[in-house]
Design a protein around this motif. Structure first.
Motif, PDB file in Angstrom:
ATOM      1  N   SER A 125       9.678  29.936   3.323  1.00  0.00           N
ATOM      2  CA  SER A 125       9.294  30.889   4.355  1.00  0.00           C
ATOM      3  C   SER A 125      10.271  30.770   5.522  1.00  0.00           C
TER       4      SER A 125
ATOM      5  N   TYR B 205       7.818  36.538   0.066  1.00  0.00           N
ATOM      6  CA  TYR B 205       8.218  35.135  -0.050  1.00  0.00           C
ATOM      7  C   TYR B 205       8.124  34.673  -1.504  1.00  0.00           C
TER       8      TYR B 205
ATOM      9  N   GLN C 115      -3.457  32.837   0.674  1.00  0.00           N
ATOM     10  CA  GLN C 115      -2.058  32.490   0.432  1.00  0.00           C
ATOM     11  C   GLN C 115      -1.912  31.515  -0.732  1.00  0.00           C
TER      12      GLN C 115
ATOM     13  N   GLN D 222       3.217  38.175   4.595  1.00  0.00           N
ATOM     14  CA  GLN D 222       4.569  37.813   4.172  1.00  0.00           C
ATOM     15  C   GLN D 222       4.598  37.180   2.784  1.00  0.00           C
ATOM     16  N   SER D 223       3.424  36.894   2.235  1.00  0.00           N
ATOM     17  CA  SER D 223       3.360  36.080   1.019  1.00  0.00           C
ATOM     18  C   SER D 223       4.024  36.732  -0.190  1.00  0.00           C
TER      19      SER D 223
ATOM     20  N   PHE E 114       6.452  26.708   1.486  1.00  0.00           N
ATOM     21  CA  PHE E 114       5.903  27.808   2.267  1.00  0.00           C
ATOM     22  C   PHE E 114       4.939  27.291   3.340  1.00  0.00           C
TER      23      PHE E 114
ATOM     24  N   ASN F 279       4.644  33.080   9.201  1.00  0.00           N
ATOM     25  CA  ASN F 279       3.758  32.564   8.159  1.00  0.00           C
ATOM     26  C   ASN F 279       2.536  33.436   7.915  1.00  0.00           C
TER      27      ASN F 279
END
Length: 460
Positions: free
Chosen positions: A137, A150, A176, A146-147, A163, A142
């Motif tokens: 990441s 990523y 997540q 964004q997962s 991450f 975070n």
């Protein structure tokens, strides 16, 4: 992203082809209106309620749209866009996530904690990147949204991933972990933050503990053995491996003989009946904890402790994380404007206890946000911390931070106290006080651009 054939994606999702060709590859994946469409060959998940700009999608083509919108809407797609209609976009999304994550049998580290998680993540990334291609990441970005990018940033040659898990509300970490499926989880510490989203400290601890549920029973959990709130997390049902790090009591990775040096911290690492000498850039006992967690993780990932120590020595301390600079009139400026919560304030004050001896110490403290109904309580507790120390001047900036000043005054602090709504006028107060024997700590939230700019203005 590892490129995938559209034909295989259609088969995986059991979707109906409405437009375009399936004989090409996607190299990126986004969720429409959550992520920017910046590349061609992109898989785009489109929610039923999203309003589609077909021209924009087509301009970035070839593009692949996966959606459960009505057929009449999806048939508006243009020639450079392939459209596959599915029964449920959420089911298709999670099917794709599970499939893509399952393509990689690599160590995946997920970190959470009130403080230190970004630095620890960067340490792990730095150490591992010296040996293997690693996906990570970016900075402290975070957020759960964004997962997807990523995860799909893991490519064919990636050997490890790390991450940082964002927490704004209960359920964020669980979400997540469902995406990343970490093999190693880290809790750096649990202090006080995000009480507006988690209601109270107990809710915040419970939200952090979601990382334990997110690890399979073959996974490894790395935790701070000295942290009282972390000890409140029930581990009786966790069947995986637990590794502890600490300074005070028993721990698998334990630091002793901790010393401040010119560039950071030096300590003895005790692990598996062996002792190692470790140096890490960045000041403070909290930086030792960060290093311990990072070394425990990379050892579990398959690197030797010797390599971890060697690489850690050249790690570059992150900007605005207790960053020391030469300042105006020969002063020392400590810029700690990256984040602001009670735990990080206490860590900064502990650094001053050592660095500030025989110096004139000036504190600039800003508002702490996201404390919910406990806002005044924790600002007052910081005022108490300040009052107990040999601080020469306390300057608070912001309406919430006034509670810090008022509490310090109430407890008869020896510091000269000034209260400001914003940074206007602060420099005028400082100018007559700053000299070569002065240390100025600026601690404020990353959302305060004015405090960040003010910190920069004080540096040479």
């Amino acid at each position: 992203m590892k490129q995938l054939l559209v034909k295989d994606i259609q088969k995986l999702l059991q979707g109906e082809l409405l437009n375009g060709s399936v004989d090409w590859h996607v190299r990126h994946a986004i969720y429409y209106e959550r992520h920017d469409l910046t590349h061609s060959n992109t898989l785009i998940f489109v929610n039923k309620n999203d309003s589609i700009n077909w021209q924009a999608i087509n301009n970035k083509g070839p593009s692949l749209v996966i959606s459960d919108k009505p057929i009449n809407e999806l048939k508006n797609a243009l020639g450079n866009t392939t459209v596959i209609r599915v029964r449920s976009i959420m089911q298709a999304y999670w099917t794709f996530i599970d499939y893509y994550r399952g393509l990689f049998q690599i160590p995946v580290v997920a970190l959470t904690g009130t403080c230190g998680k970004t630095t620890t993540k960067e340490m792990i990334k730095y150490i591992v990147s010296k040996e293997w291609p690693v996906q990570a990441s970016v900075s402290s970005k975070n957020e759960p949204r964004q997962s997807l990018p990523y995860l799909t940033g893991i490519e064919k040659d990636t050997k490890a991933a790390v991450f940082e898990l964002g927490l704004g509300n209960t359920g964020n970490i669980k979400h997540q972990c469902m995406i990343y499926k970490p093999t190693i989880g880290i809790i750096t510490n649990i202090g006080v933050h995000h009480l507006d989203g988690c209601k109270n400290l107990e809710g915040y601890i419970k939200a952090k503990s979601e990382i334990v549920e997110g690890l399979s029973n073959e996974g490894t959990l790395i935790i701070n053995a000295d942290d009282e709130n972390t000890k409140k997390i029930p581990l009786h049902s966790f069947k995986g491996k637990v590794i502890t790090f600490g300074v005070q009591g028993q721990a698998d990775f334990k630091a002793a003989n901790i010393q401040f040096t010119n560039n950071g911290m030096k300590f003895q690492l005790h692990v598996s009946n062996k002792t190692y000498s470790v140096s890490v850039p960045g000041f403070g006992e909290h930086q030792v904890y960060n290093a311990l967690a990072a070394m425990a993780a990379v050892k579990e990932m398959g690197l030797t402790i010797e390599k971890a120590i060697a690489h850690l020595r050249s790690f570059k301390q992150m900007a605005r994380h207790l960053e020391f600079s030469s300042g105006i009139e020969g002063s020392t400026i400590i810029d700690d404007t990256w984040t602001n919560n009670p735990t990080s304030v206490e860590a900064a004050l502990k650094v001053l206890d050592t660095i500030g001896k025989d110096k004139k110490v000036i504190l600039l403290l800003g508002d702490i946000n996201r404390l919910g109904n406990f806002e005044k309580k924790y600002h007052r507790e910081i005022g108490t911390m300040v009052a107990k120390r040999n601080i020469h001047m306390l300057i608070t900036i912001g309406t919430k931070a006034e509670e810090i000043a008022n509490q310090a005054i109430k407890e008869r602090t020896k510091a000269e106290v000034h209260i400001f709504k914003d940074v206007t006028g602060v420099l005028d107060v400082l100018k007559s006080k700053i000299d070569s024997d002065t240390i100025v700590l600026i601690k404020g939230p990353m959302s305060s651009k004015s405090m960040i700019e003010f910190a920069n203005s004080l540096k040479k």
